[in-house]
Design an enzyme around this catalytic site. Structure first.
Site, PDB file in Angstrom:
ATOM      1  N   GLY A  12       0.820  -1.210   0.000  1.00 11.90           N
ATOM      2  CA  GLY A  12       0.000   0.000   0.000  1.00 11.90           C
ATOM      3  C   GLY A  12       0.850   1.254   0.000  1.00 11.90           C
ATOM      4  CG  ASP A  62      -5.234  -8.331  -5.277  1.00  9.71           C
ATOM      5  OD1 ASP A  62      -5.393  -8.021  -4.074  1.00  9.71           O
ATOM      6  OD2 ASP A  62      -6.171  -8.727  -6.004  1.00  9.71           O
ATOM      7  CG  ASN A  85       0.724   1.201   4.820  1.00  4.83           C
ATOM      8  OD1 ASN A  85       0.358   1.848   5.790  1.00  4.83           O
ATOM      9  ND2 ASN A  85       0.471   1.584   3.573  1.00  4.83           N
ATOM     10  CB  SER A 137      -6.483   0.874  13.376  1.00  4.72           C
ATOM     11  OG  SER A 137      -7.409   1.898  13.705  1.00  4.72           O
ATOM     12  CE1 TYR A 150      -9.326  -0.115   8.970  1.00  7.90           C
ATOM     13  CE2 TYR A 150      -9.892   0.861  11.096  1.00  7.90           C
ATOM     14  CZ  TYR A 150      -9.030   0.748  10.009  1.00  7.90           C
ATOM     15  OH  TYR A 150      -7.881   1.491   9.981  1.00  7.90           O
ATOM     16  CB  ALA A 151     -13.212  -3.017  15.178  1.00  9.60           C
ATOM     17  CB  ALA A 152     -13.175  -8.062  13.436  1.00 10.61           C
ATOM     18  CB  ALA A 153      -9.546  -6.555   9.879  1.00 10.77           C
ATOM     19  CE  LYS A 154      -6.257  -1.560   9.899  1.00 13.72           C
ATOM     20  NZ  LYS A 154      -4.987  -1.646   9.146  1.00 13.72           N
TER      21      LYS A 154
END
Length: 270
Positions: A12, A62, A85, A137, A150-154
């Site tokens: 990224g 990707d 990132n 994050s 997003y919260a679960a992934a981070k």
């Protein structure tokens, strides 16, 4: 020159934060691969660094596709640092998030860290000073309504980082992560200086300002360099103390203002 002679791949890296990390690394003597799904943007970022006398090369990747990741790392001869990132933010309350949207966010933010680390490990194991730094994050530490995937992934990145730290230790590979708060560019912050909503967001940070991409880049540099040679498996929040407000009950703007004036009292009716 904290990274003189080393090679890093940053995912990224054509975006705002990734580019700041690439520039910081390059300034410290590191050769960088600008890995991004956006080929033209990656090429432009690499060209910009090369024009300034740094060493950079664009890589189209990707991060959610295993074959793409595998091919990218197969084309690299040596690697000292991996910076995970790449990421994407998308909101929506749980009942409104489709399974496709859930999977997309987890793939970009979390599965990408797994895939890139998996294929970077053989290269890193041959390095004299190998390191993995992943970008999590503050949403991994305290959640906002409307960002379940997003919260679960981070937060998953925190656990995966600890796993990488333990498994990579046999090869001297250190794995750590950084959890930034909101870090718009300085130009973007100036554009929104008179925006009421922007100022409310900024008030959430005890240091009285939002973070900058450069603030995060400096933290990533620390964890990637010999300055943190005995640091392994940690998460470093780069948020000006914002997550502390959440844990001390000062996330409410009205209470924060009283606290700053020295008249803060937590009373039952509040």
């Amino acid at each position: 020159m904290l990274l003189a002679g080393r090679k890093a791949l940053i995912t990224g890296a054509a975006g705002n934060l990734g580019r700041a990390i690439a520039e910081r690394f390059a300034a410290e003597g590191c050769a960088v691969w600008i890995a991004d799904l956006n080929g033209p943007a990656a090429a432009a970022a690499a060209e910009s660094l090369n024009r300034r006398g740094y060493r950079a090369e664009a890589v189209v990747m990707d991060v959610t596709d295993e074959e793409s990741v595998k091919q990218a790392f197969a084309a690299i001869d040596a690697l000292d640092i991996l910076v995970n990132n790449a990421g994407r933010t998308r909101g929506g309350f749980v009942e409104h998030v489709s399974l496709q949207e859930w999977n997309d966010i987890l793939n970009v933010n979390l599965t990408s860290v797994f895939l890139c680390s998996k294929y970077a490990m053989p290269l890193l194991s041959r390095s004299e000073a190998p390191a993995i730094v992943s970008i999590s994050s503050i949403n991994a530490l305290r959640v906002n309504p409307g960002f379940p995937a997003y919260a679960a992934a981070k937060r998953g990145i925190l656990a995966l980082t600890e796993q990488l730290a333990i498994e990579g230790a046999q090869y001297r590979i250190r794995a750590n992560c950084v959890s930034p708060g909101w870090t718009p560019s300085e130009a973007k912050q100036r554009e929104r200086e008179n925006d009421a909503g922007f100022n409310i967001d900024r008030d959430c940070y005890p240091l009285g300002r939002l973070g900058l991409p450069e603030d995060v880049a400096n933290a990533v540099l620390f964890l990637a360099s010999d300055l943190s040679a005995f640091v392994n498996g940690v998460n470093l929040p780069v948020d000006g103390g914002m997550t502390l407000l959440a844990t001390t009950g000062l996330i409410r703007p009205d209470l924060r203002k009283r606290w700053r004036k020295g008249v803060y009292k937590l009373e039952a009716e509040e």
